[in-house]
Write a protein that holds these residues in place. Structure first.
Motif, PDB file in Angstrom:
ATOM      1  N   SER A 143       0.848  -1.193   0.000  1.00 47.25           N
ATOM      2  CA  SER A 143       0.000   0.000   0.000  1.00 47.25           C
ATOM      3  C   SER A 143       0.882   1.240   0.000  1.00 47.25           C
ATOM      4  N   THR A 156      -7.229   8.369   4.287  1.00 42.83           N
ATOM      5  CA  THR A 156      -7.202   7.119   3.523  1.00 42.83           C
ATOM      6  C   THR A 156      -6.409   7.349   2.249  1.00 42.83           C
ATOM      7  N   GLY A 181      -7.419   0.435   5.482  1.00 44.98           N
ATOM      8  CA  GLY A 181      -6.647   1.331   6.335  1.00 44.98           C
ATOM      9  C   GLY A 181      -7.295   2.705   6.450  1.00 44.98           C
ATOM     10  N   SER A 182      -7.303   3.245   7.675  1.00 43.81           N
ATOM     11  CA  SER A 182      -7.871   4.571   7.920  1.00 43.81           C
ATOM     12  C   SER A 182      -7.315   5.096   9.236  1.00 43.81           C
ATOM     13  N   ASN A 191      -1.654   1.171   6.626  1.00 44.07           N
ATOM     14  CA  ASN A 191      -2.613   1.336   5.542  1.00 44.07           C
ATOM     15  C   ASN A 191      -2.945  -0.050   4.993  1.00 44.07           C
ATOM     16  N   TYR A 215       2.463  -3.232   4.323  1.00 46.75           N
ATOM     17  CA  TYR A 215       1.614  -2.052   4.529  1.00 46.75           C
ATOM     18  C   TYR A 215       2.487  -0.832   4.836  1.00 46.75           C
ATOM     19  N   LEU A 218      -0.022   5.204   7.693  1.00 52.51           N
ATOM     20  CA  LEU A 218      -0.827   6.420   7.589  1.00 52.51           C
ATOM     21  C   LEU A 218      -0.511   7.255   8.819  1.00 52.51           C
TER      22      LEU A 218
END
Length: 285
Positions: A143, A156, A181-182, A191, A215, A218
């Motif tokens: 990601s 996001t 993911g958030s 993420n 990943y 974020l």
């Protein structure tokens, strides 16, 4: 080195020279060593055919080729005809052999994971072979990174990065990615995302692809808010001087969020002091 007998002319030239027996043996050994050294010069080998010349064998990639990778192979032996075939090397493995305009050259596409033996014969010459291993295609999924200052809304980032040999074209549209993911509050999280295969083909994908997932983070940074109490002045009148105004600086509060302020700052006598206050965040701020 020594000479048993030597005669020199007046000009210093050797007229006769007889090597001693020991020198002759040393010379023979030196020459023999040189011959052996020359005989061990490396030669190129392109296949497991046992050929002793770089002009024989099948030239091409042996390990690994990846599933549905197209690779070129050429027989370097000059035959009057070229008959290409293949067989499994064990229980698994399969390829497609495609002829080219050059009869000595074919392209091979690995169609099943495993090991195969590519063969060429013809022209009344011995058959030659090369062993080819077909491996899973590597697919590395990751990601993307995202960052922002806290604004009260979720951070996001969509889109999946694909690396490695990748999906074959027939499979690419059959794989679905769902972002999960958030990050809303200040802080950091992965993420994440889900990879979905057709319900009837999950084993197929596991057998033909080596999949790795990573990943990126974020990151939501804290929102800088500066609160400054207002100043005030007056002539002494025996009453306390106060000012309940607050100047909000920095990026300020997010819409719908904020705080209430409780002031303790007060100046009654002649002089000055800080206009102190306490900040009480509203619910959800």
């Amino acid at each position: 080195m020594s000479f048993m007998d030597s005669k020199f002319s007046k000009w210093g030239e050797v007229e006769t020279a007889v090597l001693s027996q020991s020198l002759a043996k040393r010379f023979a050994r030196v020459m023999l060593a040189a011959v052996l050294a020359a005989s061990f010069l490396p030669v190129a080998a392109f296949a497991d055919t046992g050929g002793d010349s770089e002009l024989k064998g099948i030239k091409g990639k042996t390990d690994p080729i990846f599933w549905y990778e197209i690779t070129s192979y050429q027989n370097l032996t000059e035959r009057s005809s070229y008959d290409w075939s293949w067989e499994k090397d064990g229980e698994t493995g399969a390829i497609t052999v495609t002829e080219t305009d050059d009869p000595s050259r074919v392209t091979v596409t690995g169609t099943e994971i495993g090991s195969v033996i590519l063969k060429v014969s013809g022209g009344d010459l011995d058959e030659e072979t090369i062993r080819i291993k077909i491996r899973k295609r590597t697919v590395r999924l990751s990601s993307s990174y995202g960052e922002k200052i806290y604004d009260g809304t979720p951070l996001t980032v969509t889109g999946i990065n694909e690396d490695g040999e990748g999906w074959i074209s027939a499979d690419r549209d059959r794989v679905k990615y769902t972002m999960t993911g958030s990050q809303t509050n200040a802080g950091e999280s992965d993420n994440t995302f889900d990879v979905e295969f057709p319900s009837d083909s999950e084993e197929y994908f596991k057998e033909h692809y080596a999949i790795t997932i990573s990943y990126a983070p974020l990151n939501v940074a804290q929102r800088p808010v500066t609160l400054t109490s207002a100043s005030g002045s007056k002539e002494y009148d025996g009453e306390p001087l106060t000012n309940d105004d607050v100047i909000v600086g920095g990026t300020g509060w997010v819409d719908g969020q904020g705080a209430t302020y409780s002031f303790t700052g007060s100046q009654k006598i002649v002089g000055s002091s800080e206009n102190a206050f306490e900040c009480i965040p509203n619910e959800g701020t």
